[in-house]
Design a protein around this motif. Structure first.
Motif, short mmCIF file in Angstrom:
data_model
loop_
_atom_site.label_atom_id
_atom_site.label_comp_id
_atom_site.label_asym_id
_atom_site.label_seq_id
_atom_site.Cartn_x
_atom_site.Cartn_y
_atom_site.Cartn_z
N ARG A 28 0.82 -1.22 0.00
CA ARG A 28 0.00 0.00 0.00
C ARG A 28 0.85 1.26 0.00
O ARG A 28 0.44 2.29 -0.51
N TRP A 92 -10.95 -7.94 -3.23
CA TRP A 92 -10.68 -6.82 -2.33
C TRP A 92 -9.39 -6.12 -2.77
O TRP A 92 -8.46 -5.95 -2.00
N SER A 94 -8.55 -3.15 -3.16
CA SER A 94 -8.16 -1.92 -2.47
C SER A 94 -7.21 -2.19 -1.30
O SER A 94 -6.55 -1.26 -0.82
N TYR A 96 -4.42 -3.49 -1.47
CA TYR A 96 -3.07 -3.16 -1.95
C TYR A 96 -2.86 -1.67 -2.12
O TYR A 96 -1.73 -1.23 -2.32
N GLY A 97 -3.93 -0.88 -2.07
CA GLY A 97 -3.80 0.57 -2.11
C GLY A 97 -3.52 1.18 -3.46
O GLY A 97 -3.11 2.33 -3.54
N HIS A 98 -3.72 0.44 -4.55
CA HIS A 98 -3.45 0.98 -5.88
C HIS A 98 -4.63 0.69 -6.79
O HIS A 98 -5.42 -0.22 -6.54
N GLU A 99 -4.71 1.47 -7.86
CA GLU A 99 -5.79 1.29 -8.84
C GLU A 99 -5.21 1.29 -10.25
O GLU A 99 -4.10 1.77 -10.47
N GLN A 103 -2.17 -1.08 -10.11
CA GLN A 103 -2.64 -2.35 -9.54
C GLN A 103 -2.21 -3.53 -10.41
O GLN A 103 -1.83 -4.59 -9.89
#
Length: 133
Positions: A28, A92, A94, A96-99, A103
């Protein structure tokens, strides 16, 4: 006597799940720019090679404590971590905190890392897959 086909299954999968969760939380904080820019991304890829060797002593310690094969524990840990990452990336992401493209790079880095962890398991533990049997 335990069947060798189950050697390290439970301890390895649990270890893999725990390590994957911790790394998901760490990922993240990797800046998206590092994942998208080719030079920092190449450095992240390069770091994965020696990082795979770090899992050998961890799995070895678990294997010794439970009198199991280090190779089997490490390979089962990879299975647990792969299952975790596959489910989390699918349901889920999100965590990992990236898009978007970042991602996708996270997923690619995870696959690369797993390849080196399996290679480390095969190289560092030799042919002692059934040593604890």
């Amino acid at each position: 006597m335990r069947p060798t086909t189950r050697d390290g299954l439970v301890s390895g999968v649990v270890l893999g799940l725990l390590v994957a969760f911790v790394f998901a939380l760490v990922i993240r904080y990797v800046p998206a720019d590092w994942l998208l820019d080719p030079l920092p991304r190449a450095i992240l890829y390069a770091v994965q090679v020696p990082a795979g060797l770090l899992f050998v002593p961890i799995a070895g310690a678990v294997a010794r404590a439970r009198e199991e094969s280090p190779r089997q524990v490490l390979l089962w840990a990879c299975c647990g971590a792969l299952a975790f990452d596959g489910l989390v990336l699918g349901f889920w992401p999100s965590l990992y905190g990236h898009e978007g493209a970042a991602q996708a790079m996270v997923a690619a880095l995870l696959l690369w890392a797993f390849a080196w962890i399996v290679a480390a398991a095969m190289l560092a533990t030799g042919s002692r897959a059934t040593a604890a049997s």
